[in-house]
Design an enzyme around this catalytic site. Sequence first.
Site, PDB file in Angstrom:
ATOM      1  CG  ASP A 122     -50.249  55.778  96.277  1.00  0.00           C
ATOM      2  OD1 ASP A 122     -49.362  55.237  96.965  1.00  0.00           O
ATOM      3  OD2 ASP A 122     -50.667  56.931  96.492  1.00  0.00           O
ATOM      4  CE1 TYR A 123     -53.465  51.059  87.692  1.00  0.00           C
ATOM      5  CE2 TYR A 123     -51.171  51.018  86.979  1.00  0.00           C
ATOM      6  CZ  TYR A 123     -52.486  50.637  86.803  1.00  0.00           C
ATOM      7  OH  TYR A 123     -52.832  49.839  85.745  1.00  0.00           O
ATOM      8  CG  LEU A 124     -47.028  50.606  89.440  1.00  0.00           C
ATOM      9  CD1 LEU A 124     -45.569  51.005  89.275  1.00  0.00           C
ATOM     10  CD2 LEU A 124     -47.432  49.638  88.345  1.00  0.00           C
ATOM     11  CB  ALA A 126     -53.877  49.411  93.786  1.00  0.00           C
ATOM     12  CE  LYS A 127     -53.843  46.317  87.623  1.00  0.00           C
ATOM     13  NZ  LYS A 127     -55.262  45.990  87.288  1.00  0.00           N
TER      14      LYS A 127
END
Length: 210
Positions: A122-124, A126-127
């Site tokens: 999820d973080y990647l 978003a990035k």
Amino acid sequence: MENILVAGANGTTGKKIVDILNKSQHYNPIAMVRKEDQQAYFTDQNIQTVLGDLEADVNPVFTSPIDRVIFAAGSAGKNVIGVDQEGAKKLIDASKKANIKKFVMLSSMGADKPEEATQLQDYLKAKHNADEYLKNSGLSYSIVRPGTLTNDSQLEMIELEQKLNKHGEISRADVAQTLVQSLEDKTAANATFEIIKGDTSIQKALHKVS
């Protein structure tokens, strides 16, 4: 002296970025912080601060003249959409309105293909979305994607490729130095690249993408 807005200035890497800028002969850091109680750390060192919340309207941050921006903010997994993705987009839009000269983004290795990640997907994502938004913004940019961050001492030696095809670590101090050196117009102009600890000086390594 050019004014450099540092989003995420209160973070571990952010503080290192501000410190490098503060010692520079070319740049004047403006530390963007979310809370008033975070300002004292910087004002005690005579460093200018500005209050700005990436989950709210960030346009007022540009009331003071800003020449360039380093985005080093993150939600530490608490709100990756609101901060890491949408917060970055908001700051990109506000930077465009303010006609800043360059936007340097702290991204992450793996943000090119987040769907392949086994962790932090999820973080990647978003990035990745924030990076793509910056690429399509019309702003001059550099997108820096480090490997696993450590608190090791600064070496000023890195390995850099547009795609490294291997994992590795790098100190926050060396990431901060790479971000600051990427501020210059002709350095890594409109380039996206990965970095880990290596044996090439940061300045020399950046020539690969300049």
